[in-house]
Write a protein that holds these residues in place. Structure first.
Motif, PDB file in Angstrom:
ATOM      1  N   ALA A  30      36.598  34.209  50.685  1.00  0.00           N
ATOM      2  CA  ALA A  30      37.572  34.680  50.727  1.00  0.00           C
ATOM      3  C   ALA A  30      38.744  34.828  49.783  1.00  0.00           C
ATOM      4  O   ALA A  30      39.388  34.981  49.824  1.00  0.00           O
ATOM      5  N   LEU A  31      38.860  33.761  48.196  1.00  0.00           N
ATOM      6  CA  LEU A  31      39.433  34.224  47.607  1.00  0.00           C
ATOM      7  C   LEU A  31      38.978  35.619  47.290  1.00  0.00           C
ATOM      8  O   LEU A  31      38.427  36.324  47.001  1.00  0.00           O
ATOM      9  N   LYS A  32      39.956  36.460  45.789  1.00  0.00           N
ATOM     10  CA  LYS A  32      40.004  37.342  45.289  1.00  0.00           C
ATOM     11  C   LYS A  32      38.690  37.191  44.069  1.00  0.00           C
ATOM     12  O   LYS A  32      38.815  36.528  42.914  1.00  0.00           O
ATOM     13  N   SER A  33      37.637  38.151  43.778  1.00  0.00           N
ATOM     14  CA  SER A  33      36.282  38.173  43.281  1.00  0.00           C
ATOM     15  C   SER A  33      36.566  38.276  41.812  1.00  0.00           C
ATOM     16  O   SER A  33      38.402  39.040  41.712  1.00  0.00           O
ATOM     17  N   VAL A  34      36.488  37.771  40.343  1.00  0.00           N
ATOM     18  CA  VAL A  34      36.661  38.094  39.402  1.00  0.00           C
ATOM     19  C   VAL A  34      36.607  39.659  38.864  1.00  0.00           C
ATOM     20  O   VAL A  34      36.904  40.130  38.304  1.00  0.00           O
ATOM     21  N   LYS A  35      35.275  40.948  39.666  1.00  0.00           N
ATOM     22  CA  LYS A  35      35.002  42.360  39.709  1.00  0.00           C
ATOM     23  C   LYS A  35      36.410  42.649  39.999  1.00  0.00           C
ATOM     24  O   LYS A  35      37.108  43.302  39.627  1.00  0.00           O
ATOM     25  N   ASP A  36      36.741  41.913  41.349  1.00  0.00           N
ATOM     26  CA  ASP A  36      37.984  42.461  42.294  1.00  0.00           C
ATOM     27  C   ASP A  36      39.754  42.198  40.940  1.00  0.00           C
ATOM     28  O   ASP A  36      40.070  43.085  41.573  1.00  0.00           O
ATOM     29  N   GLU A  96      31.748  47.188  34.988  1.00  0.00           N
ATOM     30  CA  GLU A  96      31.415  47.373  36.293  1.00  0.00           C
ATOM     31  C   GLU A  96      32.076  47.344  37.578  1.00  0.00           C
ATOM     32  O   GLU A  96      32.521  49.192  37.887  1.00  0.00           O
ATOM     33  N   ALA A  97      33.266  47.068  37.205  1.00  0.00           N
ATOM     34  CA  ALA A  97      34.514  46.665  37.802  1.00  0.00           C
ATOM     35  C   ALA A  97      35.700  48.665  37.644  1.00  0.00           C
ATOM     36  O   ALA A  97      36.467  49.293  38.418  1.00  0.00           O
ATOM     37  N   HIS A  98      35.091  48.949  36.109  1.00  0.00           N
ATOM     38  CA  HIS A  98      36.652  49.918  36.388  1.00  0.00           C
ATOM     39  C   HIS A  98      35.159  51.300  36.012  1.00  0.00           C
ATOM     40  O   HIS A  98      35.554  52.513  35.688  1.00  0.00           O
ATOM     41  N   ASP A  99      33.848  51.046  35.920  1.00  0.00           N
ATOM     42  CA  ASP A  99      32.446  51.776  36.677  1.00  0.00           C
ATOM     43  C   ASP A  99      32.429  53.096  34.455  1.00  0.00           C
ATOM     44  O   ASP A  99      33.091  54.168  34.588  1.00  0.00           O
ATOM     45  N   VAL A 100      32.828  51.844  33.890  1.00  0.00           N
ATOM     46  CA  VAL A 100      32.721  52.261  32.539  1.00  0.00           C
ATOM     47  C   VAL A 100      31.706  51.794  31.673  1.00  0.00           C
ATOM     48  O   VAL A 100      31.073  51.000  32.079  1.00  0.00           O
ATOM     49  N   ARG A 101      31.684  52.165  30.655  1.00  0.00           N
ATOM     50  CA  ARG A 101      30.667  51.757  29.736  1.00  0.00           C
ATOM     51  C   ARG A 101      31.370  51.118  28.388  1.00  0.00           C
ATOM     52  O   ARG A 101      32.368  51.012  28.440  1.00  0.00           O
ATOM     53  N   ALA A 102      30.817  49.243  27.830  1.00  0.00           N
ATOM     54  CA  ALA A 102      31.600  48.140  27.586  1.00  0.00           C
ATOM     55  C   ALA A 102      30.240  47.794  26.620  1.00  0.00           C
ATOM     56  O   ALA A 102      29.671  47.539  26.806  1.00  0.00           O
TER      57      ALA A 102
END
Length: 334
Positions: A321-327, A261-267
């Motif tokens: 306030a922290l960086k999410s796993v997705k980000d 989802e973070a890279h907008d690809v299928r996996a």
């Protein structure tokens, strides 16, 4: 006259965990602390950048007990960490092709254990010390009833047991476990691979996709928040309490979905027999997978094996306030 600032000494200050501790102390509590960075290479660009921020930079090798005592002297708090993977890779270079690759793990375990005990002894010799942080992992052998003993867990657990045998130090100690790094998906044997014929990425692993996992996300961005929060709550956190540093729970397949989802690809996640996996990848893949298999073995219990541990909720950390796993995944190159 203003009171002298408390000295917080950070081992591995140019690395992911130590660097994150420094970053969070600079952002939130620099007015309260003098930060001292311990590094093997004080002339490196990273060390010079720390000095430019007003941080004390001192040189010490973790095998040099005298240098460690000097580096810790006068400290109010010390954050101690070791790097098994660097030691393991160095040991592999010393192993000839006709030798058993497990010798590399044995060498790394012995050296990491030595380094951890050296730091514990330096902490014991520091009469000003009030708070000691040891970055460790669960005691896999004990948690699994002897079924699992990944070397990179075992060496840290040996040091933890040593600290627990020293009541004076244990009273000042907080154990910190850092969960799965988002950057792990950048490693060759974990990184999803694109197959043009099917128009998607495939991640091939030896462990099942539904295996539970906890993730810290971007270690450099997030980990230090847990140490900084613990540092200002010493009476609650010391005495051998354990802090489990993560920002999200998922599964291995769930992490791949977030990555996609973070890279907008299928996996797609594909599990293959472990012997097939290990015959393809080098020894480091075996060592890492042993750790993943530990999570699988204790999936119906807490990976930590402890009666209790503290998370971001207990420490009052706002993980939004922290960086999410997705980000964090979005920062990785495809």
């Amino acid at each position: 006259m203003a009171a002298a600032k408390r000295v917080v000494t950070v081992v591995g200050a140019t690395g992911a965990q130590g660097g994150s501790v420094v970053d969070h102390l600079l952002k939130k509590k620099s007015q309260d602390y003098t930060i001292r960075a311990v590094t093997r290479s004080p002339d490196s660009a990273a060390a010079k950048a720390l000095a430019a921020c007003g941080i004390q930079v001192v040189q010490a090798d973790l095998t040099d007990t005298a240098a460690l005592r000097a580096a810790f002297a006068g400290s109010y708090a010390v954050f101690a960490v070791t790097n098994f993977w660097g030691l393991f890779k160095d040991a592999q270079k010393e192993i000839s092709a006709d030798q058993n690759v497990s010798l590399a793990a044995d060498k790394a375990v012995a050296l990491e254990t030595e380094m951890g005990i050296n730091m514990a002894n330096a902490a014991l010799a520091t009469d000003t010390l009030q708070h000691y942080f040891w970055s460790t992992l669960t005691d896999a052998y004990t948690v699994t009833g002897g079924k699992s003993q990944p070397p990179h867990y075992d060496s840290k657990a040996r040091v933890t047991r040593y600290i627990k045998s020293k009541p004076e130090l244990l009273a000042k100690t907080t154990f910190v476990w850092c969960a799965y790094y988002a950057t792990n998906l950048g490693w060759d044997f974990i990184k999803p691979v694109y197959f043009p014929a099917i128009g998607q990425y495939i991640q091939i692993q030896a462990t099942p996709s539904d295996q539970p996992i906890a993730c810290i996300g971007n270690t450099r961005s997030n980990f230090g928040a847990f140490v900084e929060a613990a540092l200002v709550q010493p009476e609650k956190i010391r005495g051998g309490q354990t802090v489990f540093a993560f920002v999200e729970r998922s599964t291995l397949g769930g992490l791949l979905k977030i990555w996609a989802e973070a890279h907008d690809v299928r996996a797609t996640y594909v599990q293959i027999p472990r012997d097939t996996f290990f015959s393809t990848w080098p020894a480091i893949a075996l060592e890492f997978t042993l750790g993943m298999e530990l999570w699988q073995l204790v999936r119906d219990k807490e990976w930590t094996g402890e009666d209790s541990f503290l998370t971001y909720t207990d420490l009052g950390i706002d993980i939004t306030a922290l960086k999410s796993v997705k980000d964090s995944f979005a920062e990785l190159e495809l």
